[in-house]
Design an enzyme around this catalytic site. Structure first.
Site, PDB file in Angstrom:
ATOM      1  N   LYS A 112       0.843  -1.184   0.000  1.00  0.00           N
ATOM      2  CA  LYS A 112       0.000   0.000   0.000  1.00  0.00           C
ATOM      3  C   LYS A 112       0.884   1.242   0.000  1.00  0.00           C
ATOM      4  CE  LYS A 112      -3.517   0.376   2.648  1.00  0.00           C
ATOM      5  NZ  LYS A 112      -4.167   1.098   1.545  1.00  0.00           N
TER       6      LYS A 112
ATOM      7  N   GLU B 220      -2.830   4.614   7.420  1.00  0.00           N
ATOM      8  CA  GLU B 220      -3.599   3.429   7.005  1.00  0.00           C
ATOM      9  C   GLU B 220      -3.182   2.209   7.825  1.00  0.00           C
ATOM     10  OE1 GLU B 220      -4.500   4.521   2.333  1.00  0.00           O
ATOM     11  OE2 GLU B 220      -2.678   3.443   2.827  1.00  0.00           O
TER      12      GLU B 220
HETATM   13  C1  5RP Z   1      -3.031   5.005  -0.429  1.00  0.00           C
HETATM   14  C2  5RP Z   1      -3.261   3.566  -0.689  1.00  0.00           C
HETATM   15  C3  5RP Z   1      -4.401   3.230  -1.562  1.00  0.00           C
HETATM   16  O1  5RP Z   1      -5.305   2.445  -0.834  1.00  0.00           O
HETATM   17  C4  5RP Z   1      -3.905   2.481  -2.750  1.00  0.00           C
HETATM   18  O2  5RP Z   1      -2.964   3.317  -3.411  1.00  0.00           O
HETATM   19  C5  5RP Z   1      -5.030   2.085  -3.707  1.00  0.00           C
HETATM   20  O3  5RP Z   1      -5.571   3.216  -4.326  1.00  0.00           O
HETATM   21  P1  5RP Z   1      -6.597   3.107  -5.535  1.00  0.00           P
HETATM   22  O4  5RP Z   1      -7.831   2.462  -4.986  1.00  0.00           O
HETATM   23  O5  5RP Z   1      -6.790   4.524  -5.979  1.00  0.00           O
HETATM   24  O6  5RP Z   1      -5.939   2.275  -6.599  1.00  0.00           O
HETATM   25  O7  5RP Z   1      -2.572   2.696  -0.212  1.00  0.00           O
HETATM   26  O8  5RP Z   1      -1.907   5.195   0.396  1.00  0.00           O
END
Ligand code: 5RP
Length: 236
Positions: A102, A111
């Site tokens: 992530k 997160e």
């Molecule tokens: C942010 C994250 C997001 O959850 C991850 O990048 C997924 O994003 P998206 O749903 O726009 O593809 O980890 O830090």
């Protein structure tokens, strides 16, 4: 095959709707970040009004904070609710054991804290994110680092086999500064066969605030496909 943009957006909405079914009256819910979870935040707002629920949200970024306000989700904090019933979040890569990368949205530290505080972590993603091993397709691992230590951390990461770049901002010159006032290093380790080991090595480098490796944290993953949704539960 449907055009990519069309099925991906539909798939993101579908997984978001499935994930929000886990939200129950009285829940305190961690609100992840990214474009997929944005649909879930919108749906939580609808569900609160439709079913007259008492639900509180803990945002993981300014993005999810603003979305929660927009969709009428009352906000709380980890100070008031250090244990959460559920978190819904997105992911950049998901391996066969439901380990995650992530942080492409830069919100990985909050997160991970919110996921750790949650009784259940539900992940929503489209099938482009599903891989056998993390790091496939040269996908980098985002790592949040104190700016003070950034060059040292990149040097130490090189010694354990990672090639790093400091993430640059878009719409602003210079590095991306996170919601916590730090920078992000994107490090490429090739295929990550032992994510738990790599996590330990990275967390032992002073200056590393948090890594985007979420090892054995996800309980349920909803994968959106062109015409269906797959639900995968982690084996305990
Ligand atoms: C942010 C994250 C997001 O959850 C991850 O990048 C997924 O994003 P998206 O749903 O726009 O593809 O980890 O830090």
């Amino acid at each position: 095959m449907k055009p990519r943009k069309e099925w991906v957006e539909k798939a993101k909405k579908n997984v978001a709707l499935d994930a929000v079914k886990h939200v129950k009256d009285g829940f305190v819910v961690g609100l992840g970040s990214g474009s997929t979870v944005a649909y879930a935040i919108e749906e939580i707002g609808h569900k609160i009004r439709r079913e007259k629920l008492h639900v509180l949200g803990v945002p993981t970024s300014y993005q999810s904070f603003m979305l929660a306000i927009k969709h009428g989700i009352p906000i709380t904090t980890l100070e008031e609710h250090p244990i959460l019933d559920l978190t819904i979040d997105g992911a950049d890569q998901i391996d066969d054991e439901l380990n995650l990368i992530k942080g492409m949205g830069g919100a990985l530290t909050r997160e991970k804290i919110v996921a750790f505080a949650s009784k259940k972590l539900v992940i929503v993603a489209d099938e482009r994110k599903k891989v056998k091993f993390l790091g496939e397709n040269n996908h980098p691992l985002p790592i949040e680092v104190l700016l003070f230590a950034a060059q040292l951390v990149m040097l130490k990461i090189r010694e354990i086999g990672g090639k790093s770049v400091l993430r640059e901002g878009k719409g602003k010159v210079g590095p991306v500064i996170t919601d916590n006032g730090n920078v992000i290093i994107d490090s490429n380790f090739g295929l990550i066969h032992k994510p738990a080991e790599l996590e330990l090595k990275l967390k032992s480098i002073p200056g590393v605030v948090e890594t985007g490796l979420f090892v054995k944290m996800a309980d349920i993953v909803y994968i959106g496909k062109p015409d269906s949704t797959e639900k995968i539960e982690r084996k305990k």
